[in-house]
Design a protein around this motif. Structure first.
Motif, short mmCIF file in Angstrom:
data_model
loop_
_atom_site.label_atom_id
_atom_site.label_comp_id
_atom_site.label_asym_id
_atom_site.label_seq_id
_atom_site.Cartn_x
_atom_site.Cartn_y
_atom_site.Cartn_z
N ARG A 27 0.82 -1.22 0.00
CA ARG A 27 0.00 0.00 0.00
C ARG A 27 0.85 1.26 0.00
N GLU A 28 2.02 1.22 0.59
CA GLU A 28 2.87 2.40 0.66
C GLU A 28 3.70 2.61 -0.60
N ILE A 29 4.20 1.52 -1.17
CA ILE A 29 5.14 1.63 -2.27
C ILE A 29 4.45 1.46 -3.63
N LEU A 30 3.70 0.37 -3.78
CA LEU A 30 3.14 0.04 -5.09
C LEU A 30 1.90 0.84 -5.47
N LEU A 31 0.99 1.02 -4.53
CA LEU A 31 -0.29 1.64 -4.86
C LEU A 31 -0.13 3.04 -5.46
N PRO A 32 0.62 3.95 -4.86
CA PRO A 32 0.76 5.27 -5.47
C PRO A 32 1.40 5.22 -6.87
N ALA A 33 2.37 4.34 -7.04
CA ALA A 33 3.04 4.24 -8.34
C ALA A 33 2.12 3.67 -9.41
N LEU A 34 1.36 2.63 -9.07
CA LEU A 34 0.53 1.97 -10.06
C LEU A 34 -0.75 2.72 -10.39
N ARG A 35 -1.15 3.63 -9.54
CA ARG A 35 -2.35 4.42 -9.82
C ARG A 35 -2.10 5.48 -10.90
N VAL A 36 -0.87 5.60 -11.35
CA VAL A 36 -0.55 6.57 -12.39
C VAL A 36 -1.29 6.26 -13.67
N SER A 37 -1.27 4.99 -14.10
CA SER A 37 -1.98 4.62 -15.34
C SER A 37 -2.12 3.11 -15.45
N ASP A 38 -3.14 2.69 -16.20
CA ASP A 38 -3.33 1.27 -16.47
C ASP A 38 -2.18 0.70 -17.28
N THR A 39 -1.56 1.53 -18.11
CA THR A 39 -0.42 1.09 -18.91
C THR A 39 0.74 0.69 -18.00
N LEU A 40 0.97 1.46 -16.95
CA LEU A 40 2.03 1.15 -16.01
C LEU A 40 1.72 -0.15 -15.27
N ILE A 41 0.45 -0.36 -14.93
CA ILE A 41 0.06 -1.60 -14.26
C ILE A 41 0.32 -2.79 -15.18
N GLN A 42 -0.04 -2.67 -16.45
CA GLN A 42 0.19 -3.77 -17.41
C GLN A 42 1.67 -4.04 -17.58
N LEU A 43 2.48 -3.01 -17.62
CA LEU A 43 3.93 -3.18 -17.71
C LEU A 43 4.47 -3.89 -16.47
N PHE A 44 3.99 -3.49 -15.31
CA PHE A 44 4.37 -4.13 -14.04
C PHE A 44 3.97 -5.60 -14.07
N ALA A 45 2.77 -5.88 -14.55
CA ALA A 45 2.29 -7.27 -14.60
C ALA A 45 3.12 -8.10 -15.56
N THR A 46 3.38 -7.60 -16.77
CA THR A 46 4.09 -8.41 -17.76
C THR A 46 5.57 -8.55 -17.46
N GLN A 47 6.18 -7.55 -16.84
CA GLN A 47 7.62 -7.59 -16.62
C GLN A 47 8.02 -8.14 -15.25
N ILE A 48 7.12 -8.07 -14.27
CA ILE A 48 7.48 -8.52 -12.92
C ILE A 48 6.57 -9.65 -12.43
N LEU A 49 5.26 -9.42 -12.41
CA LEU A 49 4.36 -10.40 -11.80
C LEU A 49 4.25 -11.70 -12.59
#
Length: 114
Positions: A27-49
């Motif tokens: 909640r402290e680290i990921l949530l603020p960063a990922l709320r920037v855009s859905d594109t960033l979330i998809q990049l996070f998902a494909t490259q890390i998760l």
């Protein structure tokens, strides 16, 4: 993994959940960063998760992702200690996503098989 379940998994993590071995909390680290855009979330998902979920962690990073902190806590009035392991934030998030999406099937299996 799609944006809504990822954000939901982060939001529903306890606000005082234990930090991972690097001191990170979802909640402290990921949530603020990922709320920037859905594109960033998809990049996070494909490259890390997704690579973590598939077990495709590069060999030189396996010790980092496979490690964690181990605490020894007393059992109160009882003798002995209780080992508490605290793993990586990204592994916890992948686990939470898998468990949420398979909750009914897992409950059916574990509650009726044995």
């Amino acid at each position: 993994f799609t944006p809504t379940p990822i954000i939901t998994a982060i939001i529903t993590s306890p606000p005082r959940a234990a930090a991972d071995q690097f001191g990170w909390r979802a909640r402290e680290i990921l949530l603020p960063a990922l709320r920037v855009s859905d594109t960033l979330i998809q990049l996070f998902a494909t490259q890390i998760l997704i690579p973590i979920a598939a077990g495709e962690i590069p060999e030189d990073l396996r010790d980092v992702f496979g490690g964690g902190l181990l605490f020894a806590l007393g059992k109160g009035d009882k003798p002995g200690i209780r080992p508490i392991g605290n793993g990586d934030l990204f592994r916890k998030l992948v686990s939470r996503l898998f468990l949420r999406s398979n909750r009914k099937a897992l409950a059916q299996y574990f509650l009726t098989t044995y």
